[in-house]
Design a protein around this motif. Structure first.
Motif, PDB file in Angstrom:
ATOM      1  N   LYS A   1       0.828  -1.200   0.000  1.00  0.00           N
ATOM      2  CA  LYS A   1       0.000   0.000   0.000  1.00  0.00           C
ATOM      3  C   LYS A   1       0.868   1.258   0.000  1.00  0.00           C
ATOM      4  N   GLU A   2       1.932   1.233   0.794  1.00  0.00           N
ATOM      5  CA  GLU A   2       2.822   2.395   0.885  1.00  0.00           C
ATOM      6  C   GLU A   2       3.474   2.703  -0.465  1.00  0.00           C
ATOM      7  N   LYS A   3       3.870   1.647  -1.189  1.00  0.00           N
ATOM      8  CA  LYS A   3       4.500   1.841  -2.503  1.00  0.00           C
ATOM      9  C   LYS A   3       3.524   2.476  -3.474  1.00  0.00           C
ATOM     10  N   LEU A   4       2.277   2.058  -3.427  1.00  0.00           N
ATOM     11  CA  LEU A   4       1.251   2.632  -4.300  1.00  0.00           C
ATOM     12  C   LEU A   4       1.021   4.100  -3.955  1.00  0.00           C
ATOM     13  N   GLU A   5       0.950   4.407  -2.676  1.00  0.00           N
ATOM     14  CA  GLU A   5       0.763   5.797  -2.243  1.00  0.00           C
ATOM     15  C   GLU A   5       1.952   6.659  -2.665  1.00  0.00           C
ATOM     16  N   ASN A   6       3.163   6.115  -2.540  1.00  0.00           N
ATOM     17  CA  ASN A   6       4.353   6.845  -2.985  1.00  0.00           C
ATOM     18  C   ASN A   6       4.280   7.136  -4.477  1.00  0.00           C
ATOM     19  N   PHE A   7       3.855   6.136  -5.241  1.00  0.00           N
ATOM     20  CA  PHE A   7       3.780   6.315  -6.686  1.00  0.00           C
ATOM     21  C   PHE A   7       2.729   7.362  -7.055  1.00  0.00           C
ATOM     22  N   ILE A   8       1.577   7.298  -6.446  1.00  0.00           N
ATOM     23  CA  ILE A   8       0.493   8.233  -6.767  1.00  0.00           C
ATOM     24  C   ILE A   8       0.882   9.675  -6.433  1.00  0.00           C
ATOM     25  N   SER A   9       1.744   9.839  -5.445  1.00  0.00           N
ATOM     26  CA  SER A   9       2.169  11.198  -5.092  1.00  0.00           C
ATOM     27  C   SER A   9       3.462  11.609  -5.802  1.00  0.00           C
ATOM     28  N   SER A  10       3.961  10.775  -6.708  1.00  0.00           N
ATOM     29  CA  SER A  10       5.240  11.043  -7.388  1.00  0.00           C
ATOM     30  C   SER A  10       5.066  11.934  -8.619  1.00  0.00           C
ATOM     31  N   LYS A  11       6.187  12.486  -9.029  1.00  0.00           N
ATOM     32  CA  LYS A  11       6.239  13.277 -10.263  1.00  0.00           C
ATOM     33  C   LYS A  11       5.957  12.389 -11.478  1.00  0.00           C
ATOM     34  N   ALA A  12       6.335  11.120 -11.398  1.00  0.00           N
ATOM     35  CA  ALA A  12       6.075  10.182 -12.504  1.00  0.00           C
ATOM     36  C   ALA A  12       4.580  10.088 -12.756  1.00  0.00           C
ATOM     37  N   PHE A  13       3.805   9.901 -11.710  1.00  0.00           N
ATOM     38  CA  PHE A  13       2.352   9.795 -11.846  1.00  0.00           C
ATOM     39  C   PHE A  13       1.759  11.110 -12.347  1.00  0.00           C
ATOM     40  N   LYS A  14       2.309  12.226 -11.873  1.00  0.00           N
ATOM     41  CA  LYS A  14       1.855  13.553 -12.327  1.00  0.00           C
ATOM     42  C   LYS A  14       2.078  13.694 -13.833  1.00  0.00           C
ATOM     43  N   PHE A  15       3.263  13.305 -14.312  1.00  0.00           N
ATOM     44  CA  PHE A  15       3.540  13.362 -15.753  1.00  0.00           C
ATOM     45  C   PHE A  15       2.520  12.531 -16.527  1.00  0.00           C
ATOM     46  N   MET A  16       2.214  11.350 -16.015  1.00  0.00           N
ATOM     47  CA  MET A  16       1.287  10.452 -16.704  1.00  0.00           C
ATOM     48  C   MET A  16      -0.123  11.038 -16.750  1.00  0.00           C
ATOM     49  N   LYS A  17      -0.555  11.619 -15.653  1.00  0.00           N
ATOM     50  CA  LYS A  17      -1.896  12.219 -15.603  1.00  0.00           C
ATOM     51  C   LYS A  17      -2.019  13.425 -16.522  1.00  0.00           C
ATOM     52  N   GLU A  18      -0.943  14.216 -16.624  1.00  0.00           N
ATOM     53  CA  GLU A  18      -0.997  15.470 -17.371  1.00  0.00           C
ATOM     54  C   GLU A  18      -0.622  15.324 -18.845  1.00  0.00           C
ATOM     55  N   ALA A  19      -0.139  14.171 -19.245  1.00  0.00           N
ATOM     56  CA  ALA A  19       0.284  13.974 -20.632  1.00  0.00           C
ATOM     57  C   ALA A  19      -0.913  14.052 -21.582  1.00  0.00           C
ATOM     58  N   LYS A  20      -0.643  14.566 -22.755  1.00  0.00           N
ATOM     59  CA  LYS A  20      -1.670  14.603 -23.801  1.00  0.00           C
ATOM     60  C   LYS A  20      -2.068  13.168 -24.170  1.00  0.00           C
ATOM     61  N   MET A  21      -1.063  12.297 -24.201  1.00  0.00           N
ATOM     62  CA  MET A  21      -1.288  10.875 -24.460  1.00  0.00           C
ATOM     63  C   MET A  21      -0.230  10.098 -23.670  1.00  0.00           C
ATOM     64  N   CYS A  22      -0.649   9.020 -23.034  1.00  0.00           N
ATOM     65  CA  CYS A  22       0.269   8.203 -22.240  1.00  0.00           C
ATOM     66  C   CYS A  22       0.249   6.779 -22.800  1.00  0.00           C
ATOM     67  N   LEU A  23       1.405   6.334 -23.260  1.00  0.00           N
ATOM     68  CA  LEU A  23       1.524   4.998 -23.841  1.00  0.00           C
ATOM     69  C   LEU A  23       2.330   4.112 -22.906  1.00  0.00           C
ATOM     70  N   ARG A  24       1.915   2.861 -22.788  1.00  0.00           N
ATOM     71  CA  ARG A  24       2.614   1.921 -21.913  1.00  0.00           C
ATOM     72  C   ARG A  24       3.080   0.704 -22.708  1.00  0.00           C
ATOM     73  N   GLU A  25       4.217   0.164 -22.302  1.00  0.00           N
ATOM     74  CA  GLU A  25       4.758  -1.059 -22.903  1.00  0.00           C
ATOM     75  C   GLU A  25       4.830  -0.974 -24.434  1.00  0.00           C
ATOM     76  N   GLN A  26       5.504   0.071 -24.925  1.00  0.00           N
ATOM     77  CA  GLN A  26       5.632   0.294 -26.359  1.00  0.00           C
ATOM     78  C   GLN A  26       6.954  -0.279 -26.873  1.00  0.00           C
ATOM     79  N   PRO A  27       6.882  -1.250 -27.778  1.00  0.00           N
ATOM     80  CA  PRO A  27       8.123  -1.819 -28.330  1.00  0.00           C
ATOM     81  C   PRO A  27       8.789  -0.839 -29.309  1.00  0.00           C
ATOM     82  N   PHE A  28      10.101  -0.985 -29.460  1.00  0.00           N
ATOM     83  CA  PHE A  28      10.831  -0.177 -30.435  1.00  0.00           C
ATOM     84  C   PHE A  28      12.015  -0.979 -30.946  1.00  0.00           C
ATOM     85  N   ALA A  29      12.561  -0.502 -32.053  1.00  0.00           N
ATOM     86  CA  ALA A  29      13.790  -1.071 -32.608  1.00  0.00           C
ATOM     87  C   ALA A  29      14.672   0.089 -33.047  1.00  0.00           C
TER      88      ALA A  29
END
Length: 109
Positions: A1-29
């Motif tokens: 639970k603490e790890k989830l709370e830390n993540f939700i209050s992190s800058k990473a989560f803020k970036f994800m919420k505020e992004a115009k589009m958020c993509l996850r697990e995107q492959p590249f070459a």
């Protein structure tokens, strides 16, 4: 639970919420020195002028680790991510970050 709370209050989560589009697990070459490199971006936060790459890390590191030491561990990998994105999106700024899940730390690379 603490790890989830830390993540939700992190800058990473803020970036994800505020992004115009958020993509996850995107492959590249990426072709580098006549060698094809495959990978997967954990998170891409896409905006009009910037792409923020967030790479999750599950390394067991000390809460007292220095940010520069954490960066050194994965700098090569994140530089490859940046190169791949600069090839795909030459007019956008690319920012790379690590999010250490075990200690709840967000670090710019």
């Amino acid at each position: 639970k603490e790890k989830l709370e830390n993540f939700i209050s992190s800058k990473a989560f803020k970036f994800m919420k505020e992004a115009k589009m958020c993509l996850r697990e995107q492959p590249f070459a990426l072709m580098q020195d006549k060698q094809l490199i495959h990978g997967t971006f954990d998170v891409l936060c896409m905006n009009d002028d910037v792409i923020q790459v967030i790479d999750y890390k599950t390394d067991r590191v000390s809460l007292y680790s220095k940010n520069e030491d954490l960066v050194k561990r994965h700098e090569f990998q994140l530089n490859l991510y940046k190169q791949a994105l600069q090839t795909m999106y030459p007019n956008l700024q690319i920012q790379t970050y690590l999010y250490y899940l075990e200690i709840g730390r967000f670090v710019e690379v």
